[in-house]
Design a protein around this motif. Structure first.
Motif, PDB file in Angstrom:
ATOM      1  N   VAL A 138     -37.767  90.470  59.474  1.00  0.00           N
ATOM      2  CA  VAL A 138     -37.459  90.375  60.871  1.00  0.00           C
ATOM      3  C   VAL A 138     -38.424  91.029  61.821  1.00  0.00           C
ATOM      4  O   VAL A 138     -38.353  90.896  63.114  1.00  0.00           O
ATOM      5  CB  VAL A 138     -35.918  91.048  61.159  1.00  0.00           C
ATOM      6  CG1 VAL A 138     -34.944  90.389  60.229  1.00  0.00           C
ATOM      7  CG2 VAL A 138     -36.127  92.722  60.593  1.00  0.00           C
ATOM      8  N   VAL A 146     -37.152  84.815  61.532  1.00  0.00           N
ATOM      9  CA  VAL A 146     -35.944  85.069  62.841  1.00  0.00           C
ATOM     10  C   VAL A 146     -35.689  83.573  63.730  1.00  0.00           C
ATOM     11  O   VAL A 146     -34.601  83.075  63.462  1.00  0.00           O
ATOM     12  CB  VAL A 146     -36.598  86.018  63.706  1.00  0.00           C
ATOM     13  CG1 VAL A 146     -35.833  86.046  64.868  1.00  0.00           C
ATOM     14  CG2 VAL A 146     -36.674  87.444  62.963  1.00  0.00           C
ATOM     15  N   VAL A 162     -41.658  89.003  66.479  1.00  0.00           N
ATOM     16  CA  VAL A 162     -40.624  88.704  65.402  1.00  0.00           C
ATOM     17  C   VAL A 162     -41.361  87.961  64.224  1.00  0.00           C
ATOM     18  O   VAL A 162     -42.061  87.030  64.430  1.00  0.00           O
ATOM     19  CB  VAL A 162     -39.233  88.433  65.638  1.00  0.00           C
ATOM     20  CG1 VAL A 162     -38.945  89.238  66.890  1.00  0.00           C
ATOM     21  CG2 VAL A 162     -39.515  86.747  66.251  1.00  0.00           C
ATOM     22  N   VAL A 166     -29.414  90.781  60.161  1.00  0.00           N
ATOM     23  CA  VAL A 166     -30.479  91.394  60.815  1.00  0.00           C
ATOM     24  C   VAL A 166     -30.581  92.900  60.186  1.00  0.00           C
ATOM     25  O   VAL A 166     -31.291  93.643  60.072  1.00  0.00           O
ATOM     26  CB  VAL A 166     -30.547  91.377  62.424  1.00  0.00           C
ATOM     27  CG1 VAL A 166     -31.472  92.505  62.896  1.00  0.00           C
ATOM     28  CG2 VAL A 166     -30.632  90.054  62.926  1.00  0.00           C
ATOM     29  N   ALA A 225     -35.497  91.304  67.385  1.00  0.00           N
ATOM     30  CA  ALA A 225     -35.142  90.263  66.516  1.00  0.00           C
ATOM     31  C   ALA A 225     -33.436  90.115  66.647  1.00  0.00           C
ATOM     32  O   ALA A 225     -33.126  88.760  66.781  1.00  0.00           O
ATOM     33  CB  ALA A 225     -35.361  90.755  65.035  1.00  0.00           C
TER      34      ALA A 225
END
Length: 441
Positions: free
Chosen positions: A150, A92, A88, A142, A157
């Motif tokens: 992300v 994140v 990721v 997200v 994520a």
């Protein structure tokens, strides 16, 4: 480093005449029925002074060790999740830390007050509700964030963020319900999975989410197991303000971690995390000793002047304990610029040493912030904690020379640490006079 608020006590400046009869505790707030005027006699102070049990004289050390063991839960989860974290984008984990740590600080502060008045179930319910709101906010972020923020896999994520928030919720619930020792035991599977991952034995797969969920359920046992329900009391204005102060403290600390991490050399996190991890247990014990000694002075002081003198002595010793992180951080920062010019990989080596200096100074700033907050100056503590990120945000717009993000971050942390030491010295005067009979948390 999360401070679980204890009950601070104050005594009034009176003569040493003691009322005989009834056996009422010296600091009791329990109202007693009216009775005939008691007989007043002169009693020597040693007869009536309340002494602490010897077994509790080192309780602050046990509490510090227990909290440090509790903090190993989130760290072990991060170590065990190294593979998904690498897939990721860097925002994140940082945004997860920002949301989760800020919520943990605020909910711990207010949750302790709720637990005192309505019990652990009501406190755990408040923590669960707060983290549910944070989890919903994370899902929304997200959903709307671009893939560059992300990563290519939004589902991964989402799971990574929710796992981090669940781990911090577990720690927060353990603190407010006083179940630290039990949660440490239930987090042992996470420790084992982290060891397996670091040893590169085999992938942990779905074992890590299962271990996180198991610890989460145990932490929220007061609301998971059916029992007598109690209404969650409303927080008063002072508690809300204190919770808001800790929210600012948590958010500022997470931003500081992100600043030093991103400003450091790419792919190298050990120099930054190592001094911070080593400093946490020592500073936790120092803060616990300080608050313990300040509270013990309430039983030992004969009058207001004696109590103020005792607090000043304790503060002086605490300042001596807070100086090493500042001195070592400054020494490392100066040493980074004294390296030989022809050294191979000089830039990376210099950045590594500066990262060590940043981690050392950051640990000292954290300790000062929590110490000032534990002394009842939450607003001042929030100001100290928010000074580095605010200064870092303003520096690019000022007509000042800049050596780069990492040297600027280290300089800002050094200035904040020095200012914090001065603040600690100035709060040697107790927050409340001995004439004040109120009890604060």
């Amino acid at each position: 480093m999360t401070i679980t608020h204890g009950r601070s006590r104050t005594i009034s400046r009176r003569t040493h005449r003691r009322r005989v009869g009834g056996g009422r505790p010296r600091h009791s707030l329990t109202p007693w029925p009216e009775s005939p005027p008691p007989v007043v006699v002169e009693v020597a102070p040693p007869v009536v002074r309340q002494h602490r049990a010897p077994s509790s004289s080192r309780s602050y050390l046990y509490a510090a060790v227990l909290r440090c063991a509790l903090y190993l839960g989130p760290l072990s989860v991060a170590a065990a999740a190294a593979e998904p974290l690498a897939r990721v984008e860097w925002p994140v984990p940082l945004v997860t830390l920002l949301l989760g740590w800020a919520a943990a600080q605020a909910l711990t502060c207010t949750g302790v007050s709720v637990a005192r008045r309505a019990g652990p179930a009501a406190a755990a319910r408040q923590v669960g509700l707060g983290f549910a709101v944070v989890a919903g906010l994370w899902c929304a972020l997200v959903w709307v964030a671009p893939s560059t923020m992300v990563g290519p896999d939004r589902g991964l994520a989402l799971v990574v963020g929710l796992g981090g928030l669940a781990t911090l919720a577990t720690v927060t619930a353990a603190l407010v319900t006083r179940a630290e020792a039990a949660i440490v035991l239930w987090c042992l599977p996470c420790w084992a999975l982290a060891a397996i991952t670091l040893a590169d034995l085999k992938p942990v797969g779905t074992l890590l989410p299962a271990a996180i969920v198991v610890a989460l359920i145990r932490a929220f046992q007061p609301i998971v197991v059916p029992g007598r329900r109690s209404r969650r009391p409303r927080l008063n204005r002072a508690e809300l303000l204190r919770g808001g102060g800790y929210l600012i403290i948590g958010a500022s600390q997470a931003i500081c971690v992100g600043l030093v991490w991103q400003a450091g050399p790419s792919g190298s996190t050990a120099p930054f995390w190592l001094p911070l991890l080593l400093a946490v247990p020592i500073l936790e014990a120092l803060i616990g000793w300080h608050t313990r000694q300040v509270e013990a002075g309430l039983d030992a002081a004969e009058n207001g002047a004696d109590y103020h003198r005792h607090v000043r002595s304790v503060t002086l010793i605490t300042l001596v304990g807070l100086l090493p992180p500042f001195a070592v951080g400054i020494a490392l920062a100066l040493a980074a610029y004294q390296l030989p010019a022809g050294l191979p990989g000089l830039v990376d080596t210099q950045s590594g040493v500066l990262g060590l200096a940043g981690g050392m100074l950051l640990g000292g700033v954290f300790a000062i912030t929590y110490l000032v907050a534990a002394r009842g100056r939450t607003g001042i503590a929030a100001t100290i904690a928010s000074a580095p990120p605010l200064t870092a945000a303003v520096l690019p717009f000022l007509p000042l020379p800049s050596s780069g993000p990492l040297p600027d971050a280290v300089a800002v942390l050094a200035a904040t640490h020095l200012a914090g030491l001065l603040v600690v010295a100035l709060i040697a005067q107790p927050a409340q006079s001995l004439d004040d009979n109120r009890r604060t948390s």
